[in-house]
Design a protein around this motif. Structure first.
Motif, PDB file in Angstrom:
ATOM      1  N   ASN A 306      -8.611  16.874  -9.820  1.00 32.65           N
ATOM      2  CA  ASN A 306      -8.554  15.803 -10.808  1.00 32.65           C
ATOM      3  C   ASN A 306      -7.238  15.039 -10.734  1.00 32.65           C
ATOM      4  O   ASN A 306      -6.887  14.290 -11.636  1.00 32.65           O
ATOM      5  CB  ASN A 306      -8.830  16.316 -12.229  1.00 32.65           C
ATOM      6  CG  ASN A 306      -7.801  17.315 -12.699  1.00 32.65           C
ATOM      7  OD1 ASN A 306      -7.049  17.862 -11.890  1.00 32.65           O
ATOM      8  ND2 ASN A 306      -7.774  17.592 -13.999  1.00 32.65           N
ATOM      9  N   GLN A 340     -20.361  11.076 -11.289  1.00 32.78           N
ATOM     10  CA  GLN A 340     -18.917  10.963 -11.496  1.00 32.78           C
ATOM     11  C   GLN A 340     -18.535   9.649 -12.187  1.00 32.78           C
ATOM     12  O   GLN A 340     -19.312   8.695 -12.215  1.00 32.78           O
ATOM     13  CB  GLN A 340     -18.178  11.084 -10.161  1.00 32.78           C
ATOM     14  CG  GLN A 340     -18.393  12.426  -9.472  1.00 32.78           C
ATOM     15  CD  GLN A 340     -17.956  13.605 -10.308  1.00 32.78           C
ATOM     16  OE1 GLN A 340     -16.868  13.599 -10.887  1.00 32.78           O
ATOM     17  NE2 GLN A 340     -18.809  14.624 -10.413  1.00 32.78           N
ATOM     18  N   ALA A 344     -13.661   7.621 -10.073  1.00 28.31           N
ATOM     19  CA  ALA A 344     -13.572   8.809  -9.218  1.00 28.31           C
ATOM     20  C   ALA A 344     -13.594   8.424  -7.751  1.00 28.31           C
ATOM     21  O   ALA A 344     -14.151   7.395  -7.375  1.00 28.31           O
ATOM     22  CB  ALA A 344     -14.722   9.755  -9.532  1.00 28.31           C
ATOM     23  N   ASP A 351     -12.101  13.329  -6.065  1.00 32.32           N
ATOM     24  CA  ASP A 351     -11.148  13.252  -7.172  1.00 32.32           C
ATOM     25  C   ASP A 351     -11.918  12.821  -8.416  1.00 32.32           C
ATOM     26  O   ASP A 351     -12.292  11.656  -8.544  1.00 32.32           O
ATOM     27  CB  ASP A 351     -10.027  12.258  -6.830  1.00 32.32           C
ATOM     28  CG  ASP A 351      -8.909  12.259  -7.869  1.00 32.32           C
ATOM     29  OD1 ASP A 351      -9.126  12.813  -8.978  1.00 32.32           O
ATOM     30  OD2 ASP A 351      -7.827  11.717  -7.574  1.00 32.32           O
ATOM     31  N   VAL A 352     -12.153  13.777  -9.304  1.00 34.70           N
ATOM     32  CA  VAL A 352     -12.913  13.456 -10.518  1.00 34.70           C
ATOM     33  C   VAL A 352     -12.039  12.714 -11.522  1.00 34.70           C
ATOM     34  O   VAL A 352     -12.528  12.351 -12.590  1.00 34.70           O
ATOM     35  CB  VAL A 352     -13.520  14.724 -11.173  1.00 34.70           C
ATOM     36  CG1 VAL A 352     -14.442  15.456 -10.203  1.00 34.70           C
ATOM     37  CG2 VAL A 352     -12.432  15.655 -11.700  1.00 34.70           C
ATOM     38  N   GLY A 356     -11.803  13.300 -15.977  1.00 32.52           N
ATOM     39  CA  GLY A 356     -13.040  13.996 -15.625  1.00 32.52           C
ATOM     40  C   GLY A 356     -13.204  15.240 -16.493  1.00 32.52           C
ATOM     41  O   GLY A 356     -12.284  16.051 -16.609  1.00 32.52           O
ATOM     42  N   TYR A 361     -16.789  18.024 -13.469  1.00 31.06           N
ATOM     43  CA  TYR A 361     -16.416  19.160 -12.623  1.00 31.06           C
ATOM     44  C   TYR A 361     -17.658  19.925 -12.176  1.00 31.06           C
ATOM     45  O   TYR A 361     -17.806  20.281 -11.011  1.00 31.06           O
ATOM     46  CB  TYR A 361     -15.440  20.098 -13.344  1.00 31.06           C
ATOM     47  CG  TYR A 361     -14.017  19.859 -12.921  1.00 31.06           C
ATOM     48  CD1 TYR A 361     -13.549  20.341 -11.695  1.00 31.06           C
ATOM     49  CD2 TYR A 361     -13.128  19.140 -13.712  1.00 31.06           C
ATOM     50  CE1 TYR A 361     -12.247  20.110 -11.271  1.00 31.06           C
ATOM     51  CE2 TYR A 361     -11.828  18.905 -13.299  1.00 31.06           C
ATOM     52  CZ  TYR A 361     -11.392  19.398 -12.084  1.00 31.06           C
ATOM     53  OH  TYR A 361     -10.108  19.157 -11.662  1.00 31.06           O
ATOM     54  N   PHE A 381      -7.381  21.994 -10.556  1.00 28.84           N
ATOM     55  CA  PHE A 381      -7.514  21.479 -11.922  1.00 28.84           C
ATOM     56  C   PHE A 381      -6.166  21.494 -12.617  1.00 28.84           C
ATOM     57  O   PHE A 381      -5.567  22.543 -12.827  1.00 28.84           O
ATOM     58  CB  PHE A 381      -8.516  22.348 -12.699  1.00 28.84           C
ATOM     59  CG  PHE A 381      -8.688  21.944 -14.151  1.00 28.84           C
ATOM     60  CD1 PHE A 381      -8.980  20.622 -14.500  1.00 28.84           C
ATOM     61  CD2 PHE A 381      -8.553  22.883 -15.164  1.00 28.84           C
ATOM     62  CE1 PHE A 381      -9.136  20.247 -15.834  1.00 28.84           C
ATOM     63  CE2 PHE A 381      -8.711  22.514 -16.502  1.00 28.84           C
ATOM     64  CZ  PHE A 381      -9.012  21.200 -16.836  1.00 28.84           C
TER      65      PHE A 381
END
Lengths: 688, 688
Positions: A306, A340, A344, A351-352, A356, A361, A381
């Motif tokens: 993230n 997403q 993102a 890459d959320v 995110g 996830y 995370f």
């Protein structure tokens, strides 16, 4: 069977004491604190009780059977104590006591005498100068060791020659909330040997991963045999201390061993399928994931994050570690796009973004584990302040519960949110601090996967004239072989050599046998670097030149006993070097590299333990950086690699058939493209 | 001056919110939680107060001066907001808001427009798409950032392009009880640039060490200038993300930059005296020691331990990191013998053994720091259950307080004894978990010491014919130069070339100028790999052969416009390669390596930023693994290394004088022993 050591039904503590700083006290405390399941008998003739245990004056006074004794009294009392233990029928003795092999001559004698007494009575000694053992198996829960890290059940077993490293391994596991199964630091190996213990670990069903630190191998051949049998079923992770020459000296001052075993260790580890490490922290971190997760089927990694930076660190480290970045299928891409956030990034890493949430996830990780072209997933995370941490952990655990592919996490957070980490670990997900750690762990798991699944073959059956070699080398002791006989030796093992004759001025006859162009060489065991000392004349084109060359060489090497060799001159090609070195206790090691500066300056060589199977020989060839040169570069035709494979197998067989060969160098061997046989144009053989 | 950013007297929060998950809320909470020393003005037209702060409808309504605003509202509102800030006289605007350069064309335009408005009013923008800044300086105590790690005062300043990495750095410091000074993660660098911030950190007296992570350099030349001025006074530790090509791709998808800058980064770091790292954890661990301790004067390490294994790990890692194991003087040896236990090992490492107590540690460490031949000391301590931990910490702190040599500790213990670690840290001793960490930290400090103290010179003044080169290359655009003119270019810069003439069949005349043996080459910008395409004939010994060679080559390259070059043939020697590549935003990079496979297969090359000083050129030469080959091996005479130094300087000057040269290869240059000038026998030059 080492059950009486690692699963003792009862333990006596010889040297039990009320002094809280003494080993004899600490071991009792450790045993009781960890709820040892059998009776403890403190032995001390001078006091009535230790802690709340009634003491006995000697083991002979103990009314029940004793499986194991822990001994920490001074060395001089040990012979008598051992006799008493023998009378009592004790099965194992952990000797913490120091002052044996590690202190020199006198200690060595003392050690030998002690083992003799023990063996007379059928006692096995663990140590001396040892730290002790532990086993968290709830049936015994034995902590017969004087260290301080609390013991929790787990499935990683530890075997460390250096007690300080052993403790450090336990400590790291403890600090990250992971337990261990068995533990031992075995000291001098006077009797019970490291390979025996390793074999026992290998058989223990509760042990899923073995980690070990070795300072010096006392029984390398046995180690190789035992470890090779374990690694197809469970991973062994190992550090050989002393990889630099300075480190090797530090080992020898610590263990009293004198041999530099670092190249041997790497070769043995590879042959046995052991994953080698240089850093304690990297090894223990890899073990944590391997305890819980199946190794990946291939080397393709998917990464979810993230935040960008750690994702990039993970990519760099993964690629460095031999992993490949996976790409997604059209279905995968579509699902990511659908699930997403617009901001993102949907490549690899996914890459959320920091906003995110749990669903992002979940879908990212779930998409990746379901991709056929993804073998493992690394999830980073950072606990962004915008999202529900608990829900993230839950949803990730949902995915990991549904897959056999390894998924590991790197969580960037601080103590306020540690419950998140606990939750993930509880869900079976290994959690690390840095993205690089995570990538390295997955790379190590992949290495295990490769080692476990590599093709295993026996060394091939090849025809050789063993008798002839025996006849030749039995004539020499502690010396180099003359050139002509050295050529005969390798020739008898099917290694192509140029035409050659012993030469003493018989120009026409010799020229007839060898042909032009040819090479005249001095053949003296005193002249080691022939070229450097003017002992080689190349490019002899006719009888005249030969006569002249011989004249001048006779002047240079005027000792009448000096012999000379006339040899067919081979055209140029790609030069390689193959060598053999005796490795005490193990056998023969084969060395391979390209010629000249590639070995001397670039240190681009591989070692392997003889004998060699075909895949092992191939591995050596492909393992050098210069392999590309052998394969051919810039339109240049490559050389016959199968032929090199064959040479390596033959040299290795020679080494393992004749352990009296302490050194051998085929330098150079000239290799050519397929169709032309390689040829060893110089050889040096030394026998014991 | 960036005082209004890093030491704001007042802050307005545009986009202040009561939503606890919003940036506009979190920043206010962070500022108040950390006791910001000035007033905070939340701006929000829709609510009366946020937390306990009265809000304002716009900055124009605020009755006082505003130094800094934090903006987190949507991008589309920013132009108007920026106008208001201008009217209000705001000095700095931290734009957290994303949706600019990083989202493509439209975002780039939006970003440009925003900067224009800001500059019209004299406002500097930090960001956009940025995380924010922090300064623990107690005069301000500003946490204008939406991250979560608590801020404690310290002397390490952090500047990270990737916010996730920045946070990770802070986090590790926090976890080990170390504070930091300034922090920022600067986002898109639309206005305020990373080098400007770095320069400010360099001038800040409270900053002793700077650590930074860079994803892409927007202003490399400026960075090089600023960093070079800082490193003589304080260390800069840096990671360039994306060292693998895959990592570099991940960077570009994260930052939108398209250039692979990894080789450039390493070269810049070396030139600027920056210590480069690849791992976040290794960098931050090194920073911790460098904040507290002076760098060592030399590279000789002394090690003290109370258990063998970690001592050996420390030795291996030290040697790998370029440190040397110190040996003790006779006085030192005598003092150790006198003060240590009989079982202790008195070499390096000194093993005081597990029963070694406070006095043993004191004397061991004190002896080592007093040895003239010891530059730094690594102390390992496993909390053996036999000794008084507090006293050990006290006595070690006694030594460290008395010396300027760096002493660092590795403590193996668990939470029960963490007070020991606190005590040591409180006493100014950096403490680590693994012996390898300790060794690596000391090796990094030594690298800084070397960089700081290396000889600095300006690039030497050399005579070159710049005019001539200008005349030649101005004729070409976006193409390769013909061979003869390429030779003229390097010749004008004093790089020796063979005799050569443009050849069109005028055999006698040409042979007269060039001499035999000679080489005939095709000279066509279409033929790049001349040898591979049959465009080179070597060993032409007389006019006949020349005529024949020309005939056959004319047939091969039949285009009537094709030109040919006749060149003196130089005798064999040691081949090297020197190259130039344009590095956008920085200038020209010089490449150096040995010829052929050493570059292509072994990847044994060094890059440097042009122009080069003499020590920089020397560093490149000594930096390749093959340096030994240049120096001469096995009795073979080495080549003239001063002459190579000179070539590198000249090539570098050519690159920095002519930024239009995008690529140049002198491949090979043949070098000879001293007395014979090296000569560039082939050259390829491409201009923009």
């Amino acid at each position: 069977m080492l059950d009486a050591l690692f699963k003792p039904r009862s333990i006596a503590i010889i040297g039990a004491s009320n002094n809280p700083f003494s080993i004899g006290h600490i071991v009792i405390r450790n045993l009781t604190d960890h709820g040892f399941k059998g009776p403890i008998y403190p032995i001390n003739p001078k006091t009535m009780h230790i802690r709340s245990f009634r003491t006995y004056k000697s083991v002979l006074e103990v009314p029940d059977e004793i499986d194991l004794v822990n001994i920490s009294i001074a060395a001089k009392y040990l012979p008598q104590i051992m006799e008493e233990c023998g009378q009592k029928g004790v099965k194992f003795a952990i000797c913490h006591t120091a002052g044996f092999k590690e202190v020199g001559e006198e200690g060595i004698a003392r050690e030998k005498a002690l083992v003799e007494i023990a063996h007379k009575h059928g006692i096995r000694i663990f140590g001396p100068n040892s730290q002790g053992i532990q086993n968290s198996n709830p049936e015994v829960s034995v902590y017969a060791n004087f260290t301080f890290v609390p013991m929790n059940p787990g499935a990683i077993s530890i075997i460390a020659q250096g007690g300080g490293i052993g403790e450090q391994l336990k400590l790291h596991l403890y600090n990250v909330g992971v337990g261990h199964r068995m533990y031992c630091s075995y000291g001098n190996e006077a009797d019970l040997s490291m390979p025996e213990i390793l074999e026992y670990y290998g058989q223990d069903e509760g042990t899923k991963v073995i980690i070990q630190q070795i300072e010096s191998f006392k029984f390398p051949a046995e180690y190789l045999r035992v470890a090779s049998a374990i690694t197809p079923h469970k991973p062994i992770l190992a550090i050989k201390a002393g990889r630099t020459s300075e480190g090797s000296k530090a080992v020898s001052s610590h263990t009293g061993s004198l041999v530099d075993q670092s190249a041997m260790a790497t070769a043995m580890f590879r042959k046995a399928g052991i994953i080698e490490f240089h850093d304690v922290d990297r090894m223990v971190k890899a073990a944590i994931a391997m305890e819980r997760l199946e190794p990946p089927k291939g080397n393709r990694i998917g990464i979810v994050t993230n935040t960008g930076g750690p994702g990039i660190q993970a990519v760099d480290e993964s690629v460095d570690g031999g992993l490949e970045l996976a790409t997604w299928s059209d279905e995968g891409k579509a699902r990511l796009k659908e699930t997403q956030l617009p901001m993102a990034s949907l490549g690899n890493p996914v890459d959320v973004v920091a906003t995110g949430g749990p669903d992002h996830y979940f879908h990212a990780v779930d998409t990746l584990v379901k991709e056929e072209a993804v073998d493992m997933v690394l999830v980073f995370f950072v606990t962004a302040p915008f999202v529900d941490l608990d829900a993230i952990a839950n949803r990730i655990c949902e995915v990991t519960a549904s897959t056999k592919k390894p998924v590991i996490m790197v969580v960037e957070t601080y103590k306020k949110y540690y419950s998140l980490i606990d939750k993930l670990r509880h869900g079976g997900v290994p959690v690390y601090e840095f993205a690089e750690d995570g990538a390295r762990v997955l790379a190590a798991m992949t290495r295990y996967s490769v080692l476990k699944n590599r093709k295993k073959e026996d060394p091939p059956q090849i025809e050789v004239d063993q008798k002839k070699v025996e006849r030749i080398i039995s004539k020499y002791q502690n010396s180099y072989l003359p050139q002509d006989e050295a050529f005969q030796v390798i020739s008898a093992y099917g290694i192509p050599v140029p035409r050659f004759v012993s030469y003493s001025g018989d120009t026409a006859e010799a020229a007839n046998k060898v042909g032009f162009p040819c090479v005249l060489k001095v053949d003296s065991t005193d002249v080691v670097h022939k070229s450097d000392e003017g002992g080689v004349v190349l490019d002899i084109e006719n009888e005249d030149e030969l006569a002249k060359a011989f004249e001048s060489m006779k002047n240079r090497f005027s000792d009448p006993k000096t012999r000379f060799l006339l040899m067919e001159q081979k055209p140029g090609g790609c030069e390689i070097i193959i060598g053999l070195t005796e490795s005490p206790g193990l056998g023969s090691m084969v060395m391979f590299g390209l010629g000249g500066v590639f070995v001397e300056v670039m240190k681009d060589v591989m070692f392997s333990v003889a004998p060699l199977s075909r895949p092992e020989a191939r591995e050596m060839i492909e393992g050098i950086k210069g392999y590309q040169i052998l394969k051919g570069i810039r339109g240049k035709k490559g050389v016959d690699i199968m032929a090199i494979e064959d040479l390596l197998i033959r040299v290795a067989k020679l080494g393992s058939d004749f352990p009296t060969i302490t050194d051998m160098d085929l330098n150079p061997i000239i290799t050519y493209p397929e169709g032309t046989s390689p040829v060893a144009v110089d050889v040096r053989i030394k026998v014991k």
